[in-house]
Write a protein that holds these residues in place. Structure first.
Motif, PDB file in Angstrom:
ATOM      1  N   ARG A  20       0.860  -1.187   0.000  1.00 16.61           N
ATOM      2  CA  ARG A  20       0.000   0.000   0.000  1.00 16.61           C
ATOM      3  C   ARG A  20       0.892   1.231   0.000  1.00 16.61           C
ATOM      4  O   ARG A  20       1.995   1.198   0.550  1.00 16.61           O
ATOM      5  CB  ARG A  20      -0.880   0.019   1.244  1.00 16.61           C
ATOM      6  N   LYS A  22       2.781   4.471   1.093  1.00 14.20           N
ATOM      7  CA  LYS A  22       3.161   5.022   2.399  1.00 14.20           C
ATOM      8  C   LYS A  22       2.857   6.517   2.354  1.00 14.20           C
ATOM      9  O   LYS A  22       3.475   7.255   1.588  1.00 14.20           O
ATOM     10  CB  LYS A  22       4.636   4.784   2.689  1.00 14.20           C
ATOM     11  N   ASN A  23       1.887   6.943   3.145  1.00 12.08           N
ATOM     12  CA  ASN A  23       1.431   8.334   3.113  1.00 12.08           C
ATOM     13  C   ASN A  23       1.907   9.116   4.324  1.00 12.08           C
ATOM     14  O   ASN A  23       2.124   8.551   5.403  1.00 12.08           O
ATOM     15  CB  ASN A  23      -0.092   8.381   3.042  1.00 12.08           C
ATOM     16  N   ASP A  24       2.025  10.442   4.131  1.00 10.22           N
ATOM     17  CA  ASP A  24       2.375  11.312   5.249  1.00 10.22           C
ATOM     18  C   ASP A  24       1.099  11.694   6.009  1.00 10.22           C
ATOM     19  O   ASP A  24       0.010  11.213   5.683  1.00 10.22           O
ATOM     20  CB  ASP A  24       3.156  12.545   4.773  1.00 10.22           C
ATOM     21  N   GLU A  26      -0.671  14.271   5.923  1.00 13.38           N
ATOM     22  CA  GLU A  26      -1.667  14.957   5.097  1.00 13.38           C
ATOM     23  C   GLU A  26      -2.269  14.048   4.027  1.00 13.38           C
ATOM     24  O   GLU A  26      -3.062  14.503   3.203  1.00 13.38           O
ATOM     25  CB  GLU A  26      -1.041  16.194   4.419  1.00 13.38           C
ATOM     26  N   GLY A  27      -1.858  12.774   4.014  1.00 14.40           N
ATOM     27  CA  GLY A  27      -2.409  11.833   3.048  1.00 14.40           C
ATOM     28  C   GLY A  27      -1.670  11.780   1.722  1.00 14.40           C
ATOM     29  O   GLY A  27      -2.079  11.073   0.810  1.00 14.40           O
ATOM     30  N   ARG A  28      -0.550  12.510   1.595  1.00 11.85           N
ATOM     31  CA  ARG A  28       0.247  12.477   0.358  1.00 11.85           C
ATOM     32  C   ARG A  28       1.232  11.319   0.418  1.00 11.85           C
ATOM     33  O   ARG A  28       1.813  11.044   1.471  1.00 11.85           O
ATOM     34  CB  ARG A  28       1.019  13.786   0.181  1.00 11.85           C
ATOM     35  N   GLN A  29       1.418  10.672  -0.726  1.00 13.64           N
ATOM     36  CA  GLN A  29       2.336   9.536  -0.754  1.00 13.64           C
ATOM     37  C   GLN A  29       3.776  10.029  -0.584  1.00 13.64           C
ATOM     38  O   GLN A  29       4.207  10.962  -1.254  1.00 13.64           O
ATOM     39  CB  GLN A  29       2.204   8.749  -2.055  1.00 13.64           C
TER      40      GLN A  29
END
Length: 119
Positions: A20, A22-24, A26-29
């Motif tokens: 999957r 890996k997001n920060d 804020e939801g950004r990859q």
């Protein structure tokens, strides 16, 4: 940041959850700092003489592996971390590869050759 090379020679791994992004927060990859390649996390089931453990392994790019596949993380490292009162270990690998099928075990399941010629 201390990185510890993980010896995987006597360890079996299988995929628990498919890769999957890996997001920060804020939801950004997230991307690899050196190459800009998108990062993915794959949940692996690590099985050795001490028992089983589930680890999340981050890789650059999405490994082409499915749930239940027997795999091998390439150049697996452990990175201990601490943030305030929280601490843990993060795992990274250069890649996650399928374990090649072997004939070991297949020969033992085959019937033994007959010793007589039948005449």
């Amino acid at each position: 940041m201390a990185m510890i090379k993980v010896d995987t020679s006597d360890t079996k791994f299988s995929v628990g959850v498919e890769p999957r992004p890996k997001n920060d927060m804020e939801g950004r990859q997230r991307t690899d700092r050196m190459t800009g390649t998108p990062l993915f996390v794959t949940q692996l089931i690590k099985l050795d003489d001490d028992g089983a453990e589930i680890i999340a392994v981050t890789t650059p790019g999405a490994p082409d592996v499915g749930q239940g596949a027997e795999v091998r993380p390439v150049k697996l490292i452990a990175i201990p971390w601490q943030q305030g009162q929280r601490s843990g270990v993060a795992f990274k690998a250069d890649a996650i590869e399928h374990v090649p099928a072997t004939t070991q075990g297949i020969a033992s399941a085959a019937p033994a050759p007959s010793k007589g010629s039948g005449s």
